[in-house]
Design a protein around this motif. Structure first.
Motif, short mmCIF file in Angstrom:
data_model
loop_
_atom_site.label_atom_id
_atom_site.label_comp_id
_atom_site.label_asym_id
_atom_site.label_seq_id
_atom_site.Cartn_x
_atom_site.Cartn_y
_atom_site.Cartn_z
N LEU A 4 0.29 6.05 6.39
CA LEU A 4 1.78 5.49 5.82
C LEU A 4 1.27 4.22 5.42
O LEU A 4 0.51 3.87 6.25
N TYR A 5 1.89 3.62 4.02
CA TYR A 5 1.22 2.35 3.61
C TYR A 5 2.91 1.45 3.92
O TYR A 5 3.35 2.06 3.24
N ILE A 6 2.71 0.47 4.37
CA ILE A 6 3.44 -1.07 4.27
C ILE A 6 3.66 -2.02 3.50
O ILE A 6 2.26 -2.43 3.84
N LYS A 7 3.79 -2.36 2.35
CA LYS A 7 3.46 -3.54 1.56
C LYS A 7 4.56 -3.84 1.26
O LYS A 7 5.66 -3.62 0.62
N GLN A 8 5.17 -5.20 1.57
CA GLN A 8 6.15 -6.18 1.47
C GLN A 8 6.09 -6.72 0.06
O GLN A 8 4.94 -7.46 0.01
N LYS A 9 7.09 -7.15 -0.72
CA LYS A 9 6.88 -7.80 -1.51
C LYS A 9 6.82 -9.40 -1.09
O LYS A 9 7.14 -9.95 -0.10
N VAL A 10 5.87 -10.03 -1.70
CA VAL A 10 5.85 -11.44 -1.04
C VAL A 10 6.63 -12.48 -1.75
O VAL A 10 7.18 -13.28 -0.62
N PHE A 11 7.17 -12.38 -2.81
CA PHE A 11 8.98 -13.10 -2.95
C PHE A 11 10.23 -12.37 -3.06
O PHE A 11 11.19 -12.52 -4.00
N SER A 12 10.19 -12.08 -1.93
CA SER A 12 11.99 -11.09 -1.14
C SER A 12 11.96 -11.78 -0.40
O SER A 12 11.86 -11.73 0.58
N LEU A 13 13.43 -13.02 -0.95
CA LEU A 13 13.58 -13.29 -0.20
C LEU A 13 14.86 -12.43 1.31
O LEU A 13 15.14 -12.95 2.21
N SER A 14 15.21 -11.43 0.41
CA SER A 14 16.42 -10.22 1.79
C SER A 14 15.52 -10.20 2.49
O SER A 14 16.21 -9.17 3.77
N GLY A 15 14.08 -9.52 2.50
CA GLY A 15 13.02 -9.14 2.73
C GLY A 15 13.10 -7.37 3.24
O GLY A 15 13.10 -6.47 3.53
N LYS A 16 12.62 -6.84 1.55
CA LYS A 16 13.34 -5.51 1.30
C LYS A 16 11.90 -4.74 0.86
O LYS A 16 10.81 -6.01 0.55
N PHE A 17 11.60 -3.69 1.28
CA PHE A 17 10.10 -3.21 0.61
C PHE A 17 10.19 -2.08 1.31
O PHE A 17 10.81 -1.32 2.27
N THR A 18 9.27 -1.28 1.22
CA THR A 18 9.24 0.62 1.64
C THR A 18 7.94 0.68 2.12
O THR A 18 7.14 -0.43 2.38
N VAL A 19 8.15 1.91 2.78
CA VAL A 19 6.96 1.94 3.73
C VAL A 19 6.06 3.70 2.68
O VAL A 19 7.36 4.43 2.30
N LYS A 20 5.16 3.86 2.33
CA LYS A 20 4.84 4.76 1.48
C LYS A 20 3.91 6.26 2.32
O LYS A 20 3.27 5.62 3.11
N ASP A 21 3.56 7.09 1.46
CA ASP A 21 3.11 7.77 2.67
C ASP A 21 1.59 8.06 1.58
O ASP A 21 1.84 7.41 0.38
N GLN A 22 0.54 9.12 1.63
CA GLN A 22 -0.99 8.96 1.07
C GLN A 22 -0.77 9.51 -0.75
O GLN A 22 -1.55 8.38 -1.62
N GLN A 23 0.32 9.41 -0.97
CA GLN A 23 0.13 10.06 -2.11
C GLN A 23 1.22 9.04 -2.94
O GLN A 23 1.76 9.14 -4.06
N GLU A 24 1.61 8.29 -2.50
CA GLU A 24 2.50 6.72 -2.36
C GLU A 24 3.78 7.22 -3.04
O GLU A 24 5.13 6.93 -3.69
N ASN A 25 4.51 8.32 -2.05
CA ASN A 25 5.99 8.72 -2.25
C ASN A 25 6.85 7.59 -1.41
O ASN A 25 5.82 7.83 -0.39
N ASP A 26 8.13 7.19 -1.54
CA ASP A 26 8.72 6.84 -0.19
C ASP A 26 8.45 7.48 0.57
O ASP A 26 9.87 8.59 0.38
N LYS A 27 8.93 6.92 1.94
CA LYS A 27 8.97 7.54 3.32
C LYS A 27 10.11 6.91 4.29
O LYS A 27 10.39 7.39 4.28
N TYR A 28 10.46 5.83 4.07
CA TYR A 28 10.96 4.37 4.10
C TYR A 28 11.30 3.56 3.57
O TYR A 28 10.40 3.32 2.93
#
Length: 165
Positions: A4-28
């Motif tokens: 899995l991959y966790i990539k945070q958005k740099v300028f997100s004030l609320s702290g929203k981001f996704t965890v993606k699988d190897q195929q870049e599908n949203d997992k969490y």
């Protein structure tokens, strides 16, 4: 074994981001509370059901974070008193973290068996982490642990920057 991959958005004030699988599908989906006390991060599955919750304890001499998975508190991350370098401990029943968790390069073990490995992805915009899940039954706990450690690091960075100004 899941990757899995966790990539945070740099300028997100609320702290929203996704965890993606190897195929870049949203997992969490991870959503942080904005301008709310106590500060929380909710981790949801693809059906938007909450599977984990990270809460920062409000009135505490030293910072403390609680991690719940499926309604059960599974671990606590707390800052220890030290004069020079920030030192944190992770309290969890049967779960240990080996390696440099401050730099996001570590293994997660349960009863001595590796259940996950985390490494920071360098040369990326924002914080990105690769998370290998060895024990798929422990996937949610490993993801919650990674998000909680990142939350602790962001909190420490905020304290350091406000203290220096």
């Amino acid at each position: 074994m899941n990757q899995l991959y966790i990539k945070q958005k740099v300028f997100s004030l609320s702290g929203k981001f996704t965890v993606k699988d190897q195929q870049e599908n949203d997992k969490y989906y991870v959503e942080g509370s904005f301008m709310q006390i106590p500060k929380t991060f909710s981790i949801m599955n693809t059906a938007r059901d909450e599977v984990a919750l990270i809460t920062k304890k409000v009135f505490s001499l030293l910072p403390k974070f609680f991690v719940e998975v499926n309604g059960q508190e599974v671990l606590t991350i707390k800052k220890e008193f030290s004069f020079f370098k920030a030192r944190y401990t992770i309290d969890a029943a049967g779960i240990e973290v080996h390696g440099n968790w401050w730099d996001m390069d570590f293994q997660v073990l349960q009863q001595g068996q590796i259940i996950g490995e985390v490494s920071k992805e360098w040369f990326s915009w924002g914080d990105s982490y690769k998370v290998q899940i060895i024990d798929e039954e422990m996937e949610t706990i490993v993801i919650a642990l990674v998000v909680a450690i990142d939350c602790v690091k962001a909190d420490e960075a905020a304290v350091s920057s406000s203290a220096s100004t």
